[in-house]
Design a protein around this motif. Structure first.
Motif, PDB file in Angstrom:
ATOM      1  N   GLN A   1     -12.715  40.238  -7.455  1.00 59.21           N
ATOM      2  CA  GLN A   1     -12.224  39.343  -8.567  1.00 59.21           C
ATOM      3  C   GLN A   1     -12.144  39.778  -9.926  1.00 59.21           C
ATOM      4  N   ILE A   2     -11.560  39.587 -10.692  1.00 57.22           N
ATOM      5  CA  ILE A   2     -11.410  39.950 -12.337  1.00 57.22           C
ATOM      6  C   ILE A   2     -12.778  39.438 -12.863  1.00 57.22           C
ATOM      7  N   GLU A   3     -13.675  40.123 -13.418  1.00 57.27           N
ATOM      8  CA  GLU A   3     -14.666  39.487 -14.076  1.00 57.27           C
ATOM      9  C   GLU A   3     -14.619  39.119 -15.606  1.00 57.27           C
ATOM     10  N   GLU A   4     -14.044  40.134 -16.068  1.00 55.74           N
ATOM     11  CA  GLU A   4     -13.742  39.807 -17.767  1.00 55.74           C
ATOM     12  C   GLU A   4     -12.548  40.612 -18.276  1.00 55.74           C
ATOM     13  N   LEU A   5     -11.967  39.684 -19.468  1.00 60.73           N
ATOM     14  CA  LEU A   5     -10.999  40.292 -19.892  1.00 60.73           C
ATOM     15  C   LEU A   5     -11.228  40.263 -21.468  1.00 60.73           C
ATOM     16  N   ILE A   6     -11.049  41.423 -22.068  1.00 60.78           N
ATOM     17  CA  ILE A   6     -11.660  41.894 -23.527  1.00 60.78           C
ATOM     18  C   ILE A   6     -10.519  42.237 -24.385  1.00 60.78           C
ATOM     19  N   GLU A   7     -10.133  41.477 -25.563  1.00 59.72           N
ATOM     20  CA  GLU A   7      -8.969  42.233 -25.938  1.00 59.72           C
ATOM     21  C   GLU A   7      -9.459  43.270 -26.961  1.00 59.72           C
ATOM     22  N   ARG A   8      -8.511  44.217 -27.043  1.00 59.09           N
ATOM     23  CA  ARG A   8      -8.836  45.528 -28.022  1.00 59.09           C
ATOM     24  C   ARG A   8      -7.512  45.580 -28.704  1.00 59.09           C
ATOM     25  N   PRO A   9      -7.672  46.464 -29.690  1.00 54.99           N
ATOM     26  CA  PRO A   9      -6.308  46.552 -30.417  1.00 54.99           C
ATOM     27  C   PRO A   9      -4.888  47.267 -29.682  1.00 54.99           C
ATOM     28  N   GLY A  10      -4.261  46.337 -29.691  1.00 56.95           N
ATOM     29  CA  GLY A  10      -2.883  46.738 -28.731  1.00 56.95           C
ATOM     30  C   GLY A  10      -3.172  47.031 -27.493  1.00 56.95           C
ATOM     31  N   GLY A  11      -4.181  46.208 -26.694  1.00 56.44           N
ATOM     32  CA  GLY A  11      -4.644  46.109 -25.389  1.00 56.44           C
ATOM     33  C   GLY A  11      -5.464  45.254 -24.830  1.00 56.44           C
ATOM     34  N   ILE A  12      -5.864  45.163 -23.737  1.00 54.93           N
ATOM     35  CA  ILE A  12      -7.016  44.452 -22.730  1.00 54.93           C
ATOM     36  C   ILE A  12      -7.568  45.451 -22.040  1.00 54.93           C
ATOM     37  N   LEU A  13      -9.047  45.229 -22.162  1.00 49.74           N
ATOM     38  CA  LEU A  13      -9.943  45.762 -21.304  1.00 49.74           C
ATOM     39  C   LEU A  13     -10.137  44.854 -20.143  1.00 49.74           C
ATOM     40  N   VAL A  14      -9.921  45.323 -18.847  1.00 49.62           N
ATOM     41  CA  VAL A  14      -9.898  44.559 -17.608  1.00 49.62           C
ATOM     42  C   VAL A  14     -11.239  45.128 -17.003  1.00 49.62           C
ATOM     43  N   ARG A  15     -12.200  44.179 -16.494  1.00 52.66           N
ATOM     44  CA  ARG A  15     -13.354  44.539 -15.941  1.00 52.66           C
ATOM     45  C   ARG A  15     -13.210  43.709 -14.599  1.00 52.66           C
ATOM     46  N   TRP A  16     -13.516  44.122 -13.174  1.00 49.94           N
ATOM     47  CA  TRP A  16     -13.743  43.588 -12.151  1.00 49.94           C
ATOM     48  C   TRP A  16     -14.785  43.934 -11.261  1.00 49.94           C
ATOM     49  N   CYS A  17     -15.107  43.189 -10.460  1.00 54.02           N
ATOM     50  CA  CYS A  17     -16.246  43.472  -9.506  1.00 54.02           C
ATOM     51  C   CYS A  17     -15.951  42.830  -8.113  1.00 54.02           C
ATOM     52  N   LYS A  18     -16.973  43.255  -7.057  1.00 60.78           N
ATOM     53  CA  LYS A  18     -16.907  42.765  -5.567  1.00 60.78           C
ATOM     54  C   LYS A  18     -17.647  41.576  -5.584  1.00 60.78           C
ATOM     55  N   VAL A  19     -16.946  40.666  -4.813  1.00 61.44           N
ATOM     56  CA  VAL A  19     -17.625  39.598  -4.712  1.00 61.44           C
ATOM     57  C   VAL A  19     -17.944  39.505  -3.186  1.00 61.44           C
ATOM     58  N   ASP A  20     -17.579  40.314  -2.370  1.00 60.87           N
ATOM     59  CA  ASP A  20     -17.861  40.587  -0.855  1.00 60.87           C
ATOM     60  C   ASP A  20     -18.758  41.772  -0.657  1.00 60.87           C
ATOM     61  N   ASP A  21     -20.190  41.612  -0.455  1.00 54.74           N
ATOM     62  CA  ASP A  21     -21.125  42.569  -0.438  1.00 54.74           C
ATOM     63  C   ASP A  21     -20.754  43.386   0.906  1.00 54.74           C
ATOM     64  N   ASP A  22     -20.321  42.867   1.808  1.00 52.60           N
ATOM     65  CA  ASP A  22     -20.053  43.379   2.946  1.00 52.60           C
ATOM     66  C   ASP A  22     -18.786  44.579   3.011  1.00 52.60           C
ATOM     67  N   PHE A  23     -17.999  44.444   1.808  1.00 52.25           N
ATOM     68  CA  PHE A  23     -16.715  45.263   1.861  1.00 52.25           C
ATOM     69  C   PHE A  23     -17.055  46.477   1.131  1.00 52.25           C
ATOM     70  N   LEU A  24     -16.614  47.479   1.857  1.00 56.47           N
ATOM     71  CA  LEU A  24     -16.969  48.805   1.301  1.00 56.47           C
ATOM     72  C   LEU A  24     -15.902  49.453   0.583  1.00 56.47           C
ATOM     73  N   ALA A  25     -15.842  49.475  -0.731  1.00 58.10           N
ATOM     74  CA  ALA A  25     -14.490  49.640  -1.536  1.00 58.10           C
ATOM     75  C   ALA A  25     -14.467  51.111  -1.937  1.00 58.10           C
ATOM     76  N   GLN A  26     -13.190  51.891  -1.633  1.00 56.13           N
ATOM     77  CA  GLN A  26     -12.934  53.144  -1.824  1.00 56.13           C
ATOM     78  C   GLN A  26     -12.077  53.170  -3.137  1.00 56.13           C
ATOM     79  N   ASP A  27     -11.127  52.333  -3.087  1.00 60.47           N
ATOM     80  CA  ASP A  27     -10.115  52.382  -4.527  1.00 60.47           C
ATOM     81  C   ASP A  27      -9.796  51.051  -4.900  1.00 60.47           C
ATOM     82  N   TYR A  28      -9.508  50.937  -6.245  1.00 62.68           N
ATOM     83  CA  TYR A  28      -9.089  49.562  -6.741  1.00 62.68           C
ATOM     84  C   TYR A  28      -7.745  50.015  -7.153  1.00 62.68           C
ATOM     85  N   ARG A  29      -6.850  48.736  -7.266  1.00 63.51           N
ATOM     86  CA  ARG A  29      -5.451  48.656  -7.590  1.00 63.51           C
ATOM     87  C   ARG A  29      -5.528  47.500  -8.547  1.00 63.51           C
TER      88      ARG A  29
END
Length: 440
Positions: free
Chosen positions: A183-211
């Protein structure tokens, strides 16, 4: 009477406060009801969509499996036909040879009977002719007929474990999750952009890549903006005050398919993008004016930002897209004023880093040094205001805690300014042509 009036006013004020509290309470409850309705709508719509996805996928699988099984059956039946025809052909040839021999023997038998039954005058001649014909036929030569073990005996080899393997795959195929694993955890405005942060909410899911994908509020189509192992990304080149919607998915370790998308989140930036000032002969700018290239024009001096767009509490990033010869006068940093007549930011009311890694505060070189800057290097400036004594406020001083990071190292120091400053300019100066720097 006066006491009664005072008591009445007090009761009236208390009643008004109670009414106002009841109205606020009702408004809060209505907002919560609206939130519940949105939550219920999300559950219903996602459940309906999931049902349609499952039905469509299994329908497609059924069609594909039936098609593949029919194609395989057709191929195996064709193979049976081919083996049958190839195996029968030698037997047909042998049968023709035997039938020809039987016909020849019948003809010979008739000739023999006629020779025996003919008159005395012709008998010797007929018997002689018959004997010669019998010798030519080679009655002792018989064609060889293959035994049953020598000819084909077709059969089908069907592995019973295949059905079990398919069954095991089918019974474990597909899962239904109440929440996406990311899930997307945080959206922070930046000059001319948005800093997007996300995190896992399923501890059993082993993530290799994000999209990460985004779309403009005026578009119906999501576009990829990042694919990789990091859990944050700075989306740049966004139009200010325009809503953008973001969603993120993940790919499990060793898997090819992507997980379901996270719940889309909407954000916008009110901050104008960082831009270099145009019109300086010594530098060429990109179309968005966020990339500056030191050209071969002999003009020297500091290239400043178009406006003081850097505010404390933000992160200012310089990424070196191209490098050239090092010079101790080279500089990348921030300053209070965009003063002309200087060939470097190594001056008063400025902090900067040189391409050789030296750090300067108000023109003085610090003892601590950062790594040499080269192509691909990233330099970040972070600043926050530090509390001062009341006497310092009266004098108009401002103290900033500055962190400059480059490579895997950083330096931290306090920068004392003699006047309040809400925002800062950024700038750069390079002596040799070929240096290219992106700011965001």
């Amino acid at each position: 009477i006066r006491e009664m009036e005072i008591e009445t006013e007090a009761l009236l004020q208390e009643a008004k406060e109670s009414i106002e509290a009841a109205q606020n309470y009702k408004s809060e409850l209505q907002q919560r009801l609206q939130g519940l309705n949105q939550a219920r709508k999300q559950i219903k719509e996602s459940a309906s969509q999931t049902r349609e996805v499952l039905k469509q996928r299994f329908s497609d699988l059924q069609e594909t499996l039936i098609k593949l099984l029919n194609e395989r059956l057709t191929l195996l039946l064709l193979e049976v036909d081919t083996i049958e025809q190839e195996s029968i052909k030698p037997l047909d040839d042998c049968q023709k040879l035997i039938e020809h021999g039987v016909n020849t023997a019948d003809d010979l038998l008739r000739d023999g009977e006629n020779a025996i039954c003919c008159g005395v005058g012709e008998k010797n001649e007929e018997l002689g002719n018959f004997t010669k014909k019998a010798l030519q036929i080679q009655l002792d030569s018989l064609p060889e007929v293959p035994s049953l073990v020598e000819v084909a005996c077709l059969s089908a080899q069907l592995d019973d474990s295949f059905l079990m393997a398919v069954k095991d795959r089918i019974v474990s195929y597909g899962t239904v999750a109440s929440q996406p694993p990311v899930q997307i955890e945080e959206l922070i405005e930046r000059p001319g952009g948005i800093l997007v942060r996300w995190c896992k909410v399923d501890d059993d899911f082993l993530a290799q890549d994000y999209r990460l994908q985004y779309r403009k509020s005026t578009s119906n189509h999501f576009e990829d903006v990042y694919v990789g192992p990091e859990t944050e990304f700075l989306a740049l080149h966004l139009d200010p005050n325009i809503d953008y919607q973001y969603r993120v998915g993940a790919r499990g370790d060793g898997r090819h398919e992507w997980s379901p998308w996270s719940i889309p989140q909407t954000a916008h930036t009110t901050l104008v993008p960082h831009e270099w000032s145009s019109g300086f002969e010594g530098y060429s700018l990109s179309s968005r004016r966020n990339i500056a290239l030191r050209n071969d024009c002999p003009a020297s001096g500091v290239l400043y930002s178009k406006a003081p767009t850097y505010f404390c509490g933000q992160t200012l990033t310089f990424r070196i897209e191209g490098a050239s010869q090092l010079d101790k006068r080279d500089s990348i940093g921030v300053c209070v004023e965009n003063l002309n007549g200087y060939d470097s930011l190594q001056r008063d009311k400025a902090v900067c880093i040189s391409t050789n890694g030296a750090v300067f505060v108000n023109g003085k070189e610090m003892t601590n040094q950062l790594p040499t800057i080269s192509t691909g290097s990233t330099v970040t400036f972070d600043m926050e205001a530090v509390n001062l004594l009341p006497s310092s406020y009266e004098e108009g001083n401002l103290k900033l805690r500055v962190t400059i990071s480059s490579g895997n190292r950083e330096v931290v120091f306090d920068w004392l300014l003699d006047q309040p400053c809400d925002s800062l300019y950024f700038g750069c100066s390079f002596t040799s042509p070929g240096w290219k720097v992106l700011v965001f």
